[in-house]
Motif scaffolding. Structure first.
Motif, PDB file in Angstrom:
ATOM      1  N   GLU A   1     -48.170 -76.006  80.818  1.00  0.00           N
ATOM      2  CA  GLU A   1     -47.704 -77.016  79.859  1.00  0.00           C
ATOM      3  C   GLU A   1     -47.139 -78.262  80.532  1.00  0.00           C
ATOM      4  OE1 GLU A   1     -47.177 -79.017  77.011  1.00  0.00           O
ATOM      5  OE2 GLU A   1     -46.886 -77.139  75.921  1.00  0.00           O
ATOM      6  N   ALA A   2     -47.466 -79.416  79.957  1.00  0.00           N
ATOM      7  CA  ALA A   2     -46.877 -80.678  80.416  1.00  0.00           C
ATOM      8  C   ALA A   2     -46.754 -81.684  79.275  1.00  0.00           C
ATOM      9  CB  ALA A   2     -47.723 -81.292  81.524  1.00  0.00           C
ATOM     10  N   ARG A   3     -47.329 -81.356  78.096  1.00  0.00           N
ATOM     11  CA  ARG A   3     -47.464 -82.268  76.967  1.00  0.00           C
ATOM     12  C   ARG A   3     -48.359 -83.447  77.365  1.00  0.00           C
ATOM     13  NH1 ARG A   3     -42.458 -83.255  73.015  1.00  0.00           N
ATOM     14  NH2 ARG A   3     -44.270 -83.499  71.643  1.00  0.00           N
ATOM     15  N   GLU A   4     -48.644 -84.304  76.380  1.00  0.00           N
ATOM     16  CA  GLU A   4     -49.507 -85.450  76.672  1.00  0.00           C
ATOM     17  C   GLU A   4     -48.794 -86.520  77.489  1.00  0.00           C
ATOM     18  OE1 GLU A   4     -47.601 -86.308  72.670  1.00  0.00           O
ATOM     19  OE2 GLU A   4     -48.407 -84.560  73.732  1.00  0.00           O
ATOM     20  N   GLY A   5     -47.450 -86.407  77.577  1.00  0.00           N
ATOM     21  CA  GLY A   5     -46.688 -87.373  78.360  1.00  0.00           C
ATOM     22  C   GLY A   5     -46.514 -86.988  79.814  1.00  0.00           C
ATOM     23  N   GLY A   6     -46.781 -85.727  80.148  1.00  0.00           N
ATOM     24  CA  GLY A   6     -46.621 -85.266  81.526  1.00  0.00           C
ATOM     25  C   GLY A   6     -45.185 -85.295  82.002  1.00  0.00           C
ATOM     26  N   ASN A   7     -44.253 -84.849  81.134  1.00  0.00           N
ATOM     27  CA  ASN A   7     -42.841 -84.939  81.508  1.00  0.00           C
ATOM     28  C   ASN A   7     -42.029 -83.705  81.118  1.00  0.00           C
ATOM     29  OD1 ASN A   7     -42.947 -85.348  78.765  1.00  0.00           O
ATOM     30  ND2 ASN A   7     -41.799 -87.267  78.764  1.00  0.00           N
ATOM     31  N   VAL A   8     -42.715 -82.568  80.912  1.00  0.00           N
ATOM     32  CA  VAL A   8     -42.020 -81.301  80.684  1.00  0.00           C
ATOM     33  C   VAL A   8     -42.777 -80.214  81.442  1.00  0.00           C
ATOM     34  CG1 VAL A   8     -41.185 -81.978  78.389  1.00  0.00           C
ATOM     35  CG2 VAL A   8     -43.362 -80.771  78.595  1.00  0.00           C
ATOM     36  N   GLY A   9     -42.296 -78.982  81.309  1.00  0.00           N
ATOM     37  CA  GLY A   9     -43.022 -77.843  81.888  1.00  0.00           C
ATOM     38  C   GLY A   9     -43.095 -77.884  83.402  1.00  0.00           C
ATOM     39  N   ILE A  10     -44.290 -78.127  83.931  1.00  0.00           N
ATOM     40  CA  ILE A  10     -44.478 -78.140  85.389  1.00  0.00           C
ATOM     41  C   ILE A  10     -44.026 -79.457  86.020  1.00  0.00           C
ATOM     42  CG2 ILE A  10     -46.323 -76.429  85.476  1.00  0.00           C
ATOM     43  CD1 ILE A  10     -48.333 -78.751  85.532  1.00  0.00           C
ATOM     44  N   TYR A  11     -43.491 -80.361  85.172  1.00  0.00           N
ATOM     45  CA  TYR A  11     -43.006 -81.654  85.671  1.00  0.00           C
ATOM     46  C   TYR A  11     -41.544 -81.863  85.289  1.00  0.00           C
ATOM     47  CZ  TYR A  11     -48.042 -82.454  85.892  1.00  0.00           C
ATOM     48  OH  TYR A  11     -49.382 -82.329  86.153  1.00  0.00           O
ATOM     49  N   ARG A  12     -40.863 -82.642  86.096  1.00  0.00           N
ATOM     50  CA  ARG A  12     -39.537 -83.100  85.702  1.00  0.00           C
ATOM     51  C   ARG A  12     -39.698 -84.217  84.673  1.00  0.00           C
ATOM     52  NH1 ARG A  12     -39.386 -81.980  91.227  1.00  0.00           N
ATOM     53  NH2 ARG A  12     -37.866 -80.357  91.745  1.00  0.00           N
ATOM     54  N   ASP A  13     -38.599 -84.603  84.037  1.00  0.00           N
ATOM     55  CA  ASP A  13     -38.712 -85.622  82.983  1.00  0.00           C
ATOM     56  C   ASP A  13     -39.169 -86.969  83.526  1.00  0.00           C
ATOM     57  OD1 ASP A  13     -36.378 -86.393  84.261  1.00  0.00           O
ATOM     58  OD2 ASP A  13     -35.081 -86.037  82.548  1.00  0.00           O
ATOM     59  N   SER A  14     -39.105 -87.152  84.839  1.00  0.00           N
ATOM     60  CA  SER A  14     -39.605 -88.371  85.481  1.00  0.00           C
ATOM     61  C   SER A  14     -41.115 -88.356  85.668  1.00  0.00           C
ATOM     62  CB  SER A  14     -38.943 -88.544  86.849  1.00  0.00           C
ATOM     63  OG  SER A  14     -39.322 -87.475  87.711  1.00  0.00           O
ATOM     64  N   GLY A  15     -41.739 -87.204  85.429  1.00  0.00           N
ATOM     65  CA  GLY A  15     -43.172 -87.044  85.685  1.00  0.00           C
ATOM     66  C   GLY A  15     -43.477 -86.457  87.056  1.00  0.00           C
ATOM     67  N   GLU A  16     -42.438 -86.259  87.867  1.00  0.00           N
ATOM     68  CA  GLU A  16     -42.615 -85.687  89.207  1.00  0.00           C
ATOM     69  C   GLU A  16     -42.954 -84.204  89.112  1.00  0.00           C
ATOM     70  OE1 GLU A  16     -39.973 -85.064  93.323  1.00  0.00           O
ATOM     71  OE2 GLU A  16     -39.066 -85.909  91.507  1.00  0.00           O
ATOM     72  N   VAL A  17     -43.899 -83.762  89.929  1.00  0.00           N
ATOM     73  CA  VAL A  17     -44.308 -82.359  89.933  1.00  0.00           C
ATOM     74  C   VAL A  17     -43.172 -81.479  90.449  1.00  0.00           C
ATOM     75  CG1 VAL A  17     -45.986 -80.687  90.785  1.00  0.00           C
ATOM     76  CG2 VAL A  17     -46.703 -83.043  90.371  1.00  0.00           C
ATOM     77  N   ARG A  18     -42.978 -80.348  89.789  1.00  0.00           N
ATOM     78  CA  ARG A  18     -42.055 -79.335  90.303  1.00  0.00           C
ATOM     79  C   ARG A  18     -42.818 -78.531  91.370  1.00  0.00           C
ATOM     80  NH1 ARG A  18     -39.928 -76.021  85.385  1.00  0.00           N
ATOM     81  NH2 ARG A  18     -38.682 -75.023  87.030  1.00  0.00           N
ATOM     82  N   GLU A  19     -42.825 -79.075  92.570  1.00  0.00           N
ATOM     83  CA  GLU A  19     -43.704 -78.574  93.629  1.00  0.00           C
ATOM     84  C   GLU A  19     -43.462 -77.108  93.954  1.00  0.00           C
ATOM     85  OE1 GLU A  19     -43.795 -81.087  97.054  1.00  0.00           O
ATOM     86  OE2 GLU A  19     -43.928 -82.942  95.888  1.00  0.00           O
ATOM     87  N   GLY A  20     -42.199 -76.711  94.032  1.00  0.00           N
ATOM     88  CA  GLY A  20     -41.895 -75.317  94.351  1.00  0.00           C
ATOM     89  C   GLY A  20     -42.444 -74.371  93.297  1.00  0.00           C
ATOM     90  N   LEU A  21     -42.355 -74.783  92.043  1.00  0.00           N
ATOM     91  CA  LEU A  21     -42.877 -73.969  90.948  1.00  0.00           C
ATOM     92  C   LEU A  21     -44.381 -73.784  91.093  1.00  0.00           C
ATOM     93  CD1 LEU A  21     -42.874 -72.602  88.163  1.00  0.00           C
ATOM     94  CD2 LEU A  21     -42.935 -74.899  87.141  1.00  0.00           C
ATOM     95  N   VAL A  22     -45.111 -74.866  91.320  1.00  0.00           N
ATOM     96  CA  VAL A  22     -46.568 -74.792  91.456  1.00  0.00           C
ATOM     97  C   VAL A  22     -46.946 -73.909  92.642  1.00  0.00           C
ATOM     98  CG1 VAL A  22     -48.665 -76.121  91.941  1.00  0.00           C
ATOM     99  CG2 VAL A  22     -46.961 -77.011  90.328  1.00  0.00           C
ATOM    100  N   ASP A  23     -46.263 -74.095  93.761  1.00  0.00           N
ATOM    101  CA  ASP A  23     -46.556 -73.287  94.954  1.00  0.00           C
ATOM    102  C   ASP A  23     -46.361 -71.802  94.669  1.00  0.00           C
ATOM    103  OD1 ASP A  23     -47.211 -75.485  96.478  1.00  0.00           O
ATOM    104  OD2 ASP A  23     -45.228 -75.688  97.382  1.00  0.00           O
TER     105      ASP A  23
END
Length: 255
Positions: A168-190
């Motif tokens: 999940e990231a929504r159409e804005g790309g600012n939740v779920g696997i991303y921080r509210d800034s749009g930055e990837v939660r890299e540790g989570l993805v790894d």
């Protein structure tokens, strides 16, 4: 392609299950749909009619027919499933899928709370009728899952019958696997990638920077979703190392 370039990453031909591009249609008209198919249809693997837009889309059957004639599968957004479920209309939802000849469906719980055991039962049941894509993660930016929880949920949903799971990231790309800034939660993805095969995941990546990040991490043939119709061709050039963001990235990797 219109001409030959050497050292271009290889892309599998459609239909494919890897290197997947899922496009978000938030309300294209019939004419816009025809134009989109002409320009980007050959690079589009599947189209999501965003959230519950199919409920208010004029000429829905005609639109679905356009995609079908182009060989592009379509499914209704997971929020529509949730809207039926929360109103105790799950069986009505199944009938709607039949009415419109849908071959794919999304099961999500981003807007409502469903016990995960119940969600997996719904995945198992619906997978007898259509190919199920399930979504993991909340649309609420305040709900942050630990990596082990993402892995646990994804594993269970795949075992229940999901063809692919959406991060999940929504159409804005600012939740779920991303921080509210749009930055990837890299540790989570790894962490997710240590347990879940990458070909079973569609990473929602509506922003160019997110697309670039995943392509550099996983490769040309990473599955990406929530791509805007006008961004399909630009994304394909990023995948092929033909945009500045990945221009040098694949030159020494491609033989």
């Amino acid at each position: 392609m219109n001409y030959t370039l050497n050292n271009i990453p290889e892309r599998p031909s459609k239909p494919r299950s890897n290197g997947f591009t899922m496009v978000m249609d938030k309300g294209l008209s019939l004419r816009q749909t025809e134009d989109f198919i002409e320009v980007a249809g050959s690079y589009t693997d599947i189209v999501k009619l965003g959230w519950a837009t199919s409920y208010v889309t004029p000429n829905l059957k005609e639109k679905l027919a356009l995609y079908k004639s182009a060989g592009i599968p379509v499914y209704f957004g997971g929020t529509l499933f949730e809207a039926f479920l929360v109103r105790n209309q799950y069986e009505d939802y199944k009938r709607v899928l039949d009415k419109f000849g849908m071959e794919f469906a999304e099961i999500s719980d981003g807007s409502i709370t469903i016990e995960h055991e119940e969600k997996c039962k719904l995945i198992s049941d619906l997978s007898k009728q259509v190919t199920v894509i399930s979504e993991v993660g909340s649309k609420d930016a305040k709900k942050i899952f630990a990596p082990y929880k993402w892995i646990q949920l994804m594993k269970a949903e795949i075992e229940a019958g999901s063809w692919k799971v959406i991060a999940e990231a929504r159409e804005g790309g600012n939740v779920g696997i991303y921080r509210d800034s749009g930055e990837v939660r890299e540790g989570l993805v790894d962490e997710i990638l240590t347990q879940i095969p990458e070909e079973r995941i569609i990473w929602e990546a509506p922003l160019k920077e997110q697309q670039v990040w995943f392509i550099k991490l996983i490769g040309t043939n990473v599955n990406l979703g929530n791509i805007a119709p006008a961004e399909v061709l630009p994304l394909e050039t990023i995948r092929l190392g033909l945009r500045g963001d990945t221009f040098d990235y694949f030159l020494n990797q491609v033989k």
